[in-house]
Design a protein around this motif. Structure first.
Motif, PDB file in Angstrom:
ATOM      1  N   THR A 110       0.835  -1.200   0.000  1.00  0.00           N
ATOM      2  CA  THR A 110       0.000   0.000   0.000  1.00  0.00           C
ATOM      3  C   THR A 110       0.869   1.250   0.000  1.00  0.00           C
ATOM      4  OG1 THR A 110      -1.747  -1.175   1.174  1.00  0.00           O
ATOM      5  CG2 THR A 110      -1.836   1.226   1.231  1.00  0.00           C
ATOM      6  N   LYS A 135       2.359   1.741  -3.384  1.00  0.00           N
ATOM      7  CA  LYS A 135       1.355   2.224  -4.330  1.00  0.00           C
ATOM      8  C   LYS A 135       1.186   3.733  -4.218  1.00  0.00           C
ATOM      9  CE  LYS A 135      -3.572   2.280  -5.008  1.00  0.00           C
ATOM     10  NZ  LYS A 135      -4.802   2.059  -4.304  1.00  0.00           N
ATOM     11  N   TYR A 136       0.940   4.226  -2.992  1.00  0.00           N
ATOM     12  CA  TYR A 136       0.756   5.666  -2.801  1.00  0.00           C
ATOM     13  C   TYR A 136       2.021   6.447  -3.147  1.00  0.00           C
ATOM     14  CZ  TYR A 136      -3.762   5.029  -0.539  1.00  0.00           C
ATOM     15  OH  TYR A 136      -5.070   4.722  -0.277  1.00  0.00           O
ATOM     16  N   GLU A 153       2.706   6.970  -6.962  1.00  0.00           N
ATOM     17  CA  GLU A 153       1.873   7.949  -7.660  1.00  0.00           C
ATOM     18  C   GLU A 153       2.518   9.338  -7.667  1.00  0.00           C
ATOM     19  OE1 GLU A 153      -1.952   7.728  -5.776  1.00  0.00           O
ATOM     20  OE2 GLU A 153      -2.272   5.667  -6.457  1.00  0.00           O
ATOM     21  N   PHE A 198       3.787  12.672  -1.570  1.00  0.00           N
ATOM     22  CA  PHE A 198       3.392  11.702  -0.541  1.00  0.00           C
ATOM     23  C   PHE A 198       4.257  11.883   0.697  1.00  0.00           C
ATOM     24  CE2 PHE A 198       3.500   7.330   1.308  1.00  0.00           C
ATOM     25  CZ  PHE A 198       2.172   7.284   1.710  1.00  0.00           C
TER      26      PHE A 198
END
Length: 78
Positions: free
Chosen positions: A34, A37-38, A41, A46
């Motif tokens: 997870t 994934k973030y 991006e 982030f």
């Protein structure tokens, strides 16, 4: 062994806080996938967002602690 900050059972150190396995599982921590994934991006944003949230929590904690300490002091003077 230290006591869990939340329930008082025996816990292990996690970022300077003692936490037991039961309470740790209830935190619903992000999995490595997870986080990847973030981060994939927009890595820079982030990382900045995480730091912004940590800074906000620190300031919010201090404000609330000062308020409660003030109340506690006033109660002593009653």
């Amino acid at each position: 062994m230290k006591k869990c900050f939340n329930c008082g059972k025996n816990g292990k150190d996690m970022y300077g806080y003692a936490i037991c396995d039961s309470c740790k599982s209830k935190l619903r921590l992000f999995t490595e996938n997870t986080i990847k994934k973030y981060n994939s991006e927009n890595p820079e944003n982030f990382s900045k967002e995480i730091q912004r949230r940590l800074d906000f929590l620190d300031k919010d904690y201090i404000k609330k602690r000062i308020k409660l300490l003030h109340i506690q002091e006033q109660l002593k003077n009653l």
